[in-house]
Design an enzyme around this catalytic site. Structure first.
Site, PDB file in Angstrom:
ATOM      1  CB  CYS A  45      62.259 -97.025 -24.173  1.00  0.00           C
ATOM      2  SG  CYS A  45      63.031 -95.494 -23.625  1.00  0.00           S
TER       3      CYS A  45
ATOM      4  CD  GLU B 124      59.281-102.171 -20.218  1.00  0.00           C
ATOM      5  OE1 GLU B 124      58.394-101.694 -20.960  1.00  0.00           O
ATOM      6  OE2 GLU B 124      60.481-101.852 -20.305  1.00  0.00           O
TER       7      GLU B 124
ATOM      8  CG  HIS C 100      60.567 -98.385 -20.086  1.00  0.00           C
ATOM      9  ND1 HIS C 100      61.358 -99.315 -20.734  1.00  0.00           N
ATOM     10  CD2 HIS C 100      61.257 -97.226 -20.107  1.00  0.00           C
ATOM     11  CE1 HIS C 100      62.483 -98.736 -21.116  1.00  0.00           C
ATOM     12  NE2 HIS C 100      62.449 -97.469 -20.753  1.00  0.00           N
TER      13      HIS C 100
END
Ligand code: GLN
Length: 542
Positions: A390, A521, A519
């Site tokens: 990001c 993650e 993102h």
């Protein structure tokens, strides 16, 4: 009453916060799931904030974004990672959201002229939300974690909701208390009194725990189990040791050994189904034998609170990195680098030479940005694997624009509104939100599709052409500079076709330099590491 026979398990904490109630909740959920039940989890946050999006990560930890674009608490991330499921905004509520809903209903005359009171109307709204999740046809168990600690004014309304649910549906509701047992160094003995007091406090809210999970640095012994049993009216086999473990993913196995899931099912009168924790266990065994290390530098700014380092701000990044590292048979070693240290020359940029990989996670605002850009430049020039998430993608674009495409002082309009080369700019539809100071829940949030460009490293990592990833941002790659940057060597490897937005960039002739606007993650878990993290670690190991 829900039509189905869904079971509701409340998890609450005693003595102090930060005990790992989220891990406890996820672990119990995991064990029930491993017996073939379908489990959903909910988190209740006692804050007035309507969602977690407006809280500073150093205050509250990471903001976890669900696929439907709700900014939630990091525990939702824990549930997703342990259970391998995707939750939605329905699985999260804050005090603020609950009150807001009740007040809106009152304004709409939905209470039919009645006097609207804190009790029962607020707990009733809490119960309505919990049952809504429980009513889903695929859900057998709902685990509900009540944030904060018993005895706080803030969460009394939620305990009240739990108590009311138990009264109405005693066979379907259960309470689990996660409590802390200190071992003061001067005394050298594990003390149970704070837990006794916490249970008394819970009792005064009309709730008797069915199980007590004892958090401590060491396993609880039988003597203290007996003590807790007598003083807290819980059978001693229902006092479950939850000592610190090296790896959070071991927690379900620890509970399993003590028969917690069997005891829960027995209390609910549910026939024991077979259990399958084989893959999980195999994975954990394989992690234990890993010796080789990989050194990862995380460069950002939300790291410190007073004199302590708070890695909770980036918990999903850390977990995703662990999953990827274990997949690559290495142990990750993280170093938190406050980017401002580079700016203030407290730390020389060449300190980065000792790391195998550099990560720049998400972020906002100007603080530390020049230091981060220095770090990205170092990674690019010295061929250290780089993963940008990001803000880490936006700042990598800026670094490339400034130092390779020679657009001097290029920047993002988030920081420099009048910049000559705004290579990162506000998204058109975001302008009005900022003009109207409408900040809560208005970013580009949640799942958006992205088409990967064949032949790029990103596309090879995913081995797919179309992906769905979660977002949380207002600014974007400025398409006006696309061809200029591409000519200078930047590769655009993923775009959102509908909105015409650049979602991934990468650099050729570099061992690994990939940065995404989304993102990744948020979508990694122990048994299925995320492809971008997996390939990043693979490059770092080389
Ligand atoms: N501040 C940037 C934006 O709003 C990046 C946000 C992030 O890193 N999550 O676009």
């Amino acid at each position: 009453m829900p039509k189905k026979n869904t079971k509701f398990i409340f998890v609450m904490g005693g003595v102090l916060s930060g005990l790992g109630k989220g891990i406890a909740t996820s672990s119990i959920g995991k064990l029930l799931q491993s017996r073939g039940f379908s489990v959903s989890c909910m988190k209740i946050d006692p804050y007035i904030n309507v969602d977690a999006g407006t809280m500073n990560p150093t205050e509250h930890g990471e903001v976890f974004v669900t696929k439907d674009g709700i900014e939630t608490d990091q525990d939702i991330g824990n549930y997703e990672r342990f259970l391998g499921i995707e939750l939605t905004g329905e699985n999260y509520m804050t005090q603020g959201l609950v009150w807001k809903t009740v007040i809106e209903k009152e304004r709409n005359l939905e209470f039919g002229g009645k006097c609207v009171e804190v009790v029962p109307h607020i707990p009733e709204e809490v119960i309505r939300r919990i049952k809504k999740v429980g009513n889903k046809k695929e859900v057998d168990f709902v685990m509900i974690e009540i944030g904060g600690t018993v005895g706080e004014y803030q969460n009394f309304i939620f305990l009240e909701a739990a108590r009311m649910m138990k009264l109405k549906m005693p066979e379907q509701v259960m309470f689990i208390m996660v409590s802390y047992l200190p071992i003061p160094s001067k005394i050298g003995e594990m003390k149970t009194k704070p837990t006794q007091t916490a249970v008394r406090t819970l009792n005064s809210a009309g709730i008797q725990p069915d199980f007590i999970l004892t958090r401590s640095t060491k396993p609880i012994d039988n003597k203290r189990k007996e003590k807790i049993s007598i003083f807290c009216s819980v059978l001693s086999e229902d006092v479950i040791s939850s000592e610190d473990v090296a790896n959070i993913y071991e927690v379900p196995l620890n509970y399993q050994t003590q028969g917690l899931d069997k005891r829960i099912l027995k209390k609910f009168n549910i026939n024991m189904a077979g259990q399958d924790m084989k893959d999980w266990k195999k994975k954990l065994d394989s992690i234990k034998s890993i010796r080789k290390r990989v050194k990862i530098a995380m460069v950002g700014k939300y790291f410190s609170t007073g004199s302590f380092t708070l890695s909770d701000s980036y918990i999903s990044v850390i977990e995703a990195m662990k999953h990827a590292a274990w997949y690559n048979k290495v142990k990750p070693e993280f170093t938190w680098i406050d980017a401002e240290d580079f700016e203030k020359k407290k730390l020389d940029i060449s300190a980065l030479a000792e790391y195998d990989g550099i990560v720049v996670p998400g972020g906002f605002g100007a603080r530390g940005v020049e230091g981060i850009i220095m770090a990205i430049r170092y990674a690019r020039e010295n061929k250290i694997p780089y993963l940008g998430l990001c803000y880490g993608m936006q700042l990598a674009t800026i670094e490339f624009a400034r130092n390779v495409a020679k657009l001097a002082k290029a920047h993002t309009t988030e920081i420099d509104k009048k910049n000559k080369y705004p290579v990162i700019d506000i998204m058109e539809e975001q302008k009005k939100n900022l003009d109207m100071d409408d900040y809560g829940g208005t970013m580009r949030l949640g799942n958006y599709p992205c088409s990967l460009i064949s032949g790029t490293k990103a596309q090879k990592a995913y081995a797919e052409n179309n992906i769905l990833e979660r977002h949380r941002h207002r600014y974007e790659f400025n398409n006006k500079y696309k061809s200029k940057l591409e000519k200078a060597g930047l590769v655009i490897s993923g775009i959102n076709k509908k909105q015409n937005l650049v979602e991934i960039i990468e650099l050729p002739n570099h061992p690994f330099f990939i940065a995404s606007q989304f993102h990744p993650e948020f979508k990694s878990n122990l048994l299925a590491p995320h492809p971008l993290f997996r390939e990043f670690v693979k490059a770092a190991v080389k």
